[in-house]
Design an enzyme around this catalytic site. Sequence first.
Site, short mmCIF file in Angstrom:
data_model
loop_
_atom_site.label_atom_id
_atom_site.label_comp_id
_atom_site.label_asym_id
_atom_site.label_seq_id
_atom_site.Cartn_x
_atom_site.Cartn_y
_atom_site.Cartn_z
CG ASP A 1 -1.90 1.16 1.25
OD1 ASP A 1 -2.35 1.59 0.18
OD2 ASP A 1 -2.22 1.66 2.36
CB SER A 2 0.18 4.79 -0.60
OG SER A 2 -1.01 4.86 0.18
CB CYS B 1 -3.41 0.35 -2.44
SG CYS B 1 -3.58 2.05 -3.00
CD GLU C 1 -0.62 6.74 6.60
OE1 GLU C 1 0.41 6.78 7.27
OE2 GLU C 1 -0.84 5.85 5.76
CB CYS D 1 -9.62 4.38 0.60
SG CYS D 1 -7.96 4.75 1.23
CG HIS E 1 -5.26 4.73 4.44
ND1 HIS E 1 -4.68 4.33 3.26
CD2 HIS E 1 -4.24 5.21 5.21
CE1 HIS E 1 -3.37 4.56 3.31
NE2 HIS E 1 -3.09 5.09 4.48
N1 DGL Z 1 -4.91 3.05 0.84
C1 DGL Z 1 -5.02 3.52 -0.48
C2 DGL Z 1 -6.30 3.08 -1.16
O1 DGL Z 1 -6.84 2.03 -0.83
C3 DGL Z 1 -4.63 4.91 -0.86
C4 DGL Z 1 -4.34 5.98 0.11
C5 DGL Z 1 -3.52 7.11 -0.52
O2 DGL Z 1 -2.31 6.94 -0.60
O3 DGL Z 1 -4.10 8.11 -0.96
O4 DGL Z 1 -6.77 3.70 -2.06
#
Ligand code: DGL
Length: 265
Positions: free
Chosen positions: A11-12, A75, A153, A189, A191
Amino acid sequence: MTAARPILLFDSGVGGLSVLQAVRVRLPRAPIVYAADRAGFPYGTKTAAEIEARVPALLGRLAERYDPRLIVIACNTASTIALDAVRAALDLPIVGTVPAIKPAAAVSKSRAVGVLGTPGTVIQPYVDRLASDFASDCLVIRHGSPELVELAEARLRGEPTAPDAYRRILDGLLSQPGGERIDTIVLACTHFPLVQAELEAAAPRPLTFVDGNAGIARRTAWLLRQEVWPDMPGEGVAVLIGPGAESEEFRRGLASFGLTRIERL
Ligand code: DGL
């Protein structure tokens, strides 16, 4: 030797930890490498061309170093943009994470579904296809929130986050035309499941939140159904891409997901 080959999740940032949690339930003894592209974070405000140029190359380097049996792109932004490119570039099974519009449409009684993702994800043709294939009888309303990524985060670093922010973000969906009918929201997402409790607490009415994590874990376990695993779960590895020291809180956050060793790429 083979038993030690890991599953690599990517993931990012810390969002993919919500996917890792689900994978652990299915495959508790699988060695785990979790890679976070902190140098590229956030993905959600980048162009598709930037993601397409970055993700396959990075996963190639990670695959070379860790020799995984399978990669989970944990992600939505990277998956909806670069899944095909990654599959074309790498010769191993790749599981993507895409918005759980199908399960959301299956449970929505009002036939109005919200899709809460990053700005990058919600505009993808991949999402148009999911909506027309699996929710053609639903009103599908989308909202991209880079702020919710930052809140997740911050949450992992143990920082307090304000209820007002979650209310405002939900309002981005619920105040759109037809938004008053929404009864189900896709957390599109990875996150966002990390702050689901905060979203639920801020919701102005009961809403059902849906993510695809259990489905991704099921698919991963099925693809690896013939694999041999170590007898004992080993130490989970977090690979942080990019510079920067880790705070004690961040390390503790990773450790709470079983990632007790930190490496760098
Ligand atoms: N967790 C990521 C997603 O599922 C992206 C979050 C990001 O870096 O903007 O899209």
